[in-house]
Design a protein around this motif. Structure first.
Motif, mmCIF file in Angstrom:
data_model
loop_
_atom_site.group_PDB
_atom_site.id
_atom_site.type_symbol
_atom_site.label_atom_id
_atom_site.label_comp_id
_atom_site.label_asym_id
_atom_site.label_seq_id
_atom_site.Cartn_x
_atom_site.Cartn_y
_atom_site.Cartn_z
ATOM 1 N N VAL A 101 0.874 -0.855 0.325
ATOM 2 C CA VAL A 101 0.742 -0.537 -0.101
ATOM 3 C C VAL A 101 0.797 1.598 -0.073
ATOM 4 O O VAL A 101 0.753 2.489 -0.646
ATOM 5 N N PHE A 105 1.102 3.991 -3.057
ATOM 6 C CA PHE A 105 1.063 5.869 -2.832
ATOM 7 C C PHE A 105 2.114 6.886 -3.252
ATOM 8 O O PHE A 105 2.259 7.340 -3.369
ATOM 9 N N TRP A 106 3.074 6.009 -2.597
ATOM 10 C CA TRP A 106 5.320 6.662 -3.128
ATOM 11 C C TRP A 106 5.582 6.527 -4.404
ATOM 12 O O TRP A 106 5.558 7.701 -4.534
ATOM 13 N N VAL A 109 3.738 9.947 -5.994
ATOM 14 C CA VAL A 109 4.243 11.084 -4.838
ATOM 15 C C VAL A 109 5.974 11.588 -5.296
ATOM 16 O O VAL A 109 6.106 12.464 -6.088
ATOM 17 N N TRP A 141 -0.434 14.991 -3.775
ATOM 18 C CA TRP A 141 0.729 14.887 -3.469
ATOM 19 C C TRP A 141 0.517 14.884 -1.449
ATOM 20 O O TRP A 141 0.416 13.855 -0.832
ATOM 21 N N LEU A 144 -2.129 11.750 -0.847
ATOM 22 C CA LEU A 144 -2.043 10.664 -1.424
ATOM 23 C C LEU A 144 -0.429 10.324 0.311
ATOM 24 O O LEU A 144 0.146 8.755 0.360
ATOM 25 N N PRO A 147 -1.968 7.860 3.172
ATOM 26 C CA PRO A 147 -2.070 6.648 2.988
ATOM 27 C C PRO A 147 -0.972 6.409 3.269
ATOM 28 O O PRO A 147 -0.629 5.484 3.943
ATOM 29 N N GLY A 148 -0.065 6.507 2.443
ATOM 30 C CA GLY A 148 1.093 6.143 2.606
ATOM 31 C C GLY A 148 2.178 5.819 3.953
ATOM 32 O O GLY A 148 2.843 4.998 4.011
ATOM 33 N N SER A 151 0.703 4.111 6.440
ATOM 34 C CA SER A 151 0.990 3.031 6.582
ATOM 35 C C SER A 151 2.401 1.927 6.846
ATOM 36 O O SER A 151 2.956 1.506 7.585
#
Length: 165
Positions: A101, A105-106, A109, A141, A144, A147-148, A151
């Protein structure tokens, strides 16, 4: 109270665990630093400052974050093998899912940061304000990152607590 070394712990295990913890620190520290510096640059509304900051941020992500992103699963796999912890069960399985996850998201970004840098550079060279496209990318950015980064924080907690799931 006297602390004695744990007998029977292999040096290779301790080294691997040390490298794994360093990788976690780098992920968390670089992520926190990048978020802070990008936020501060953005708040300045100074296109040249944003461009310089985003340039450093992109470099930091490539040097530090990318290295840790590669090292973490390698060292984690080695630790799981040495300790006999099944990869896809319990807390470790959840940590691996969250790692995926975080990666989902990374990756965008990283691209967004580079694009924000380029837009800010163009604006600074032209003596203009940051364009609407920059502000749109900044909002994406920021969203996102939640959650990144969340996590990564959860993975760190799972590594420490190792809850029975």
């Amino acid at each position: 109270m006297v602390h004695r070394p744990v007998s029977g712990v292999r040096l290779d295990y301790l080294l691997l665990k040390y490298l794994h913890v360093i990788g976690a620190i780098v992920l968390l520290g670089t992520g926190t630093g990048i978020a802070f510096f990008m936020l501060m640059a953005h708040r300045s509304k100074d296109a040249a400052f944003v461009a310089r900051t985003a340039g450093v941020v992109v470099t930091a992500d490539m040097v530090f974050t990318a290295t840790a992103v590669i090292a973490q699963p390698v060292t984690g796999y080695g630790l799981a093998e040495m300790t006999g912890v099944p990869l896809w069960e319990g807390w470790l399985g959840l940590a691996l899912i969250l790692y995926g996850v975080a990666g989902v998201f990374w990756l965008p970004v990283v691209w967004i940061q580079a694009r924000m840098r380029d837009l800010a550079r163009d604006a600074a060279r032209a003596g203009r304000e940051l364009p609407p496209a920059y502000h749109r990318l900044y909002r994406i950015w920021f969203v996102l990152g939640i959650p990144g980064f969340g996590s990564v924080l959860t993975i760190l907690w799972l590594m420490i607590a190792r809850p029975a799931l």
